[in-house]
Design a protein around this motif. Structure first.
Motif, short mmCIF file in Angstrom:
data_model
loop_
_atom_site.label_atom_id
_atom_site.label_comp_id
_atom_site.label_asym_id
_atom_site.label_seq_id
_atom_site.Cartn_x
_atom_site.Cartn_y
_atom_site.Cartn_z
N ALA A 32 0.83 -1.21 0.00
CA ALA A 32 0.00 0.00 0.00
C ALA A 32 0.86 1.25 0.00
O ALA A 32 0.57 2.24 -0.69
N THR A 33 1.98 1.20 0.74
CA THR A 33 2.88 2.35 0.84
C THR A 33 3.63 2.59 -0.47
O THR A 33 3.78 3.73 -0.92
N ILE A 34 4.09 1.51 -1.09
CA ILE A 34 4.78 1.65 -2.38
C ILE A 34 3.84 2.25 -3.42
O ILE A 34 4.22 3.17 -4.16
N LEU A 35 2.61 1.76 -3.48
CA LEU A 35 1.64 2.33 -4.43
C LEU A 35 1.40 3.80 -4.12
O LEU A 35 1.31 4.63 -5.04
N TYR A 36 1.28 4.16 -2.85
CA TYR A 36 1.06 5.56 -2.46
C TYR A 36 2.21 6.44 -2.96
O TYR A 36 1.99 7.53 -3.50
N LEU A 37 3.44 5.97 -2.76
CA LEU A 37 4.61 6.73 -3.20
C LEU A 37 4.67 6.85 -4.72
O LEU A 37 5.27 7.79 -5.25
N MET A 38 4.04 5.91 -5.41
CA MET A 38 3.97 5.96 -6.87
C MET A 38 2.77 6.77 -7.37
O MET A 38 2.52 6.86 -8.57
N GLY A 39 2.02 7.36 -6.42
CA GLY A 39 0.87 8.18 -6.79
C GLY A 39 -0.42 7.42 -6.98
O GLY A 39 -1.36 7.93 -7.61
N LEU A 40 -0.50 6.21 -6.43
CA LEU A 40 -1.66 5.35 -6.61
C LEU A 40 -2.31 5.02 -5.26
O LEU A 40 -1.62 4.78 -4.28
N ASP A 41 -3.63 5.01 -5.24
CA ASP A 41 -4.39 4.64 -4.05
C ASP A 41 -4.66 3.14 -4.11
O ASP A 41 -5.35 2.66 -5.01
N HIS A 42 -4.11 2.38 -3.17
CA HIS A 42 -4.23 0.92 -3.23
C HIS A 42 -5.67 0.44 -3.12
O HIS A 42 -5.98 -0.67 -3.58
N GLU A 43 -6.55 1.24 -2.56
CA GLU A 43 -7.95 0.83 -2.46
C GLU A 43 -8.73 1.12 -3.74
O GLU A 43 -9.79 0.54 -3.96
N LYS A 44 -8.20 2.01 -4.57
CA LYS A 44 -8.88 2.37 -5.81
C LYS A 44 -8.28 1.72 -7.05
O LYS A 44 -8.90 1.69 -8.11
N LEU A 45 -7.05 1.22 -6.91
CA LEU A 45 -6.42 0.53 -8.03
C LEU A 45 -6.95 -0.89 -8.08
O LEU A 45 -6.39 -1.82 -7.49
N THR A 46 -8.07 -1.06 -8.77
CA THR A 46 -8.76 -2.36 -8.79
C THR A 46 -8.99 -2.82 -10.23
O THR A 46 -8.90 -2.04 -11.17
N TYR A 47 -9.29 -4.11 -10.33
CA TYR A 47 -9.62 -4.68 -11.65
C TYR A 47 -10.71 -5.72 -11.43
O TYR A 47 -10.57 -6.62 -10.58
N ARG A 48 -11.81 -5.58 -12.17
CA ARG A 48 -12.93 -6.51 -12.00
C ARG A 48 -12.66 -7.80 -12.78
O ARG A 48 -12.40 -7.79 -13.97
N TYR A 49 -12.73 -8.90 -12.05
CA TYR A 49 -12.48 -10.22 -12.63
C TYR A 49 -13.33 -11.25 -11.89
O TYR A 49 -13.40 -11.22 -10.65
N ALA A 50 -13.99 -12.11 -12.63
CA ALA A 50 -14.81 -13.18 -12.05
C ALA A 50 -15.83 -12.63 -11.04
O ALA A 50 -16.08 -13.23 -10.00
N GLY A 51 -16.38 -11.45 -11.35
CA GLY A 51 -17.43 -10.89 -10.51
C GLY A 51 -16.97 -10.16 -9.28
O GLY A 51 -17.79 -9.81 -8.43
N ARG A 52 -15.66 -9.92 -9.18
CA ARG A 52 -15.15 -9.26 -7.98
C ARG A 52 -14.10 -8.23 -8.37
O ARG A 52 -13.37 -8.41 -9.34
N ASP A 53 -14.01 -7.13 -7.59
CA ASP A 53 -12.96 -6.15 -7.78
C ASP A 53 -11.72 -6.59 -6.99
O ASP A 53 -11.76 -6.63 -5.75
#
Length: 347
Positions: free
Chosen positions: A310-331
């Motif tokens: 989560a911290t690495i994504l934050y430092l890269m400018g990404l929110d780990h809770e919002k960086l999602t991908y829908r697959y098999a009916g789930r984010d």
């Protein structure tokens, strides 16, 4: 590395799940050990896209095949364009970086363009008839990227073009430093070229179950000069503030001796260990968390592997809770349903 202490942010209370290499390596690279998941490099490539349309967004340099293999740089259910491109260097002929089938010995550039155009026309027709197929879309993207890479990748991977003082800084041609020195120089050249995520591996020479008195100094000697040179080189080029460098293993080692293999060594310890980060917005000269008095269990300001991601994504400018991908009916996301940013290490 000693002169770079003021640039490092240490996490001294990291802990993970899994006592074995296989589990812990997958946790480090994908966040999950039980199921096939996209690697962190694929998630970041998916989130940030590429700065250079003639180079991949994610490159993996010399990752060992054992303990995860392609899963350590794979895309899983993310679109195929986000899988890491594997580059062989340490085991390549004449120590030259190699991407398989990058250049053709049979066709000129113009003839290759004609060939690619015909193949792509057939692929797109097939894609239209199929109603959409992420794997086929990935193939189409990879053909175009491979064609463009031919004109730029050889120059980027030309380590020998570096001036001698830079080679000496990293330890190129050194008895023990040469392999990792070349990897680190290539990583810097990839960063300069706009590759978003560069993954470099040192293989398993840190796995000191025995004879640690001799093996630990040897392992440190292989990597200390090259990684210190990478930080120096990035800083003097004005790249360090925008480049996050993460130095980590999948777990630490026990504070007690392992004596079942002849000369003493140390066994695996996922319960409390240290990694460091530099550049990319981290607080230099800072240490976060503590282990117990024996150096075995993380006890204060504990950081789980999901928190690290989560911290690495934050430092890269990404929110780990919002960086999602829908697959098999789930984010899905890299941190699954967990993870907290360690804001204390952020500058």
């Amino acid at each position: 590395m000693a002169k770079h202490v003021d640039k490092l942010s240490l996490i001294k209370s990291l802990h993970t799940d899994g006592e074995a290499h296989g589990q812990a390596v997958l946790r480090l690279h994908t966040g999950e050990a039980n199921f096939v998941r996209p690697s962190m490099g694929s998630w970041i490539s998916y989130g940030l896209q590429s700065e250079n349309d003639s180079m991949p967004g994610f490159v993996s340099i010399d990752y060992p095949a054992m303990h995860g293999g392609v899963r350590l740089y794979g895309n899983s259910f993310l679109p195929a364009r986000y899988q890491g491109t594997q580059i062989k260097l340490r085991t390549s002929a004449e120590k030259v970086p190699q991407v398989r089938h990058l250049e053709s010995d049979l066709l000129s550039t113009s003839r290759q363009r004609e060939q690619v155009d015909v193949i792509q026309a057939l692929n797109r027709e097939h894609l239209a008839r199929s109603g959409g197929d992420p794997e086929l879309e990935g193939v189409i993207d990879s053909f175009e990227l491979a064609y463009r890479m031919q004109s730029v990748a050889p120059d980027i991977m030309d380590i020998e073009s570096e001036p001698q003082h830079i080679k000496d800084l990293y330890g190129v041609d050194g008895k023990v430093t040469d392999g990792y020195a070349r990897q680190c120089i290539l990583a810097r050249r990839m960063a300069e070229a706009g590759v978003r995520y560069i993954q470099v591996a040192t293989d398993y020479h840190w796995d000191h179950h025995g004879d640690i008195d001799n093996k630990l100094p040897e392992s440190a000697a292989r990597t200390d000069q090259p990684i210190g040179a990478l930080l120096t080189d990035l800083e003097q080029r004005g790249l360090l503030e925008d480049t996050l460098v993460v130095w980590a293993g999948e777990f630490g080692r026990t504070p007690v001796a392992q004596i079942d293999r002849g000369n003493p060594g140390r066994d695996h310890n996922p319960h409390g260990f240290t990694i460091w980060m530099a550049g990319g917005g981290v607080k230099g000269g800072y240490a976060h968390g503590e282990t117990d008095d024996f150096g075995y269990l993380a006890v204060r300001d504990k950081v789980h592997m999901h928190d690290l991601h989560a911290t690495i994504l934050y430092l890269m400018g990404l929110d780990h809770e919002k960086l999602t991908y829908r697959y098999a009916g789930r984010d899905f996301r890299l941190t699954d349903v967990a993870g907290n940013v360690v804001h204390e290490i952020v500058a």
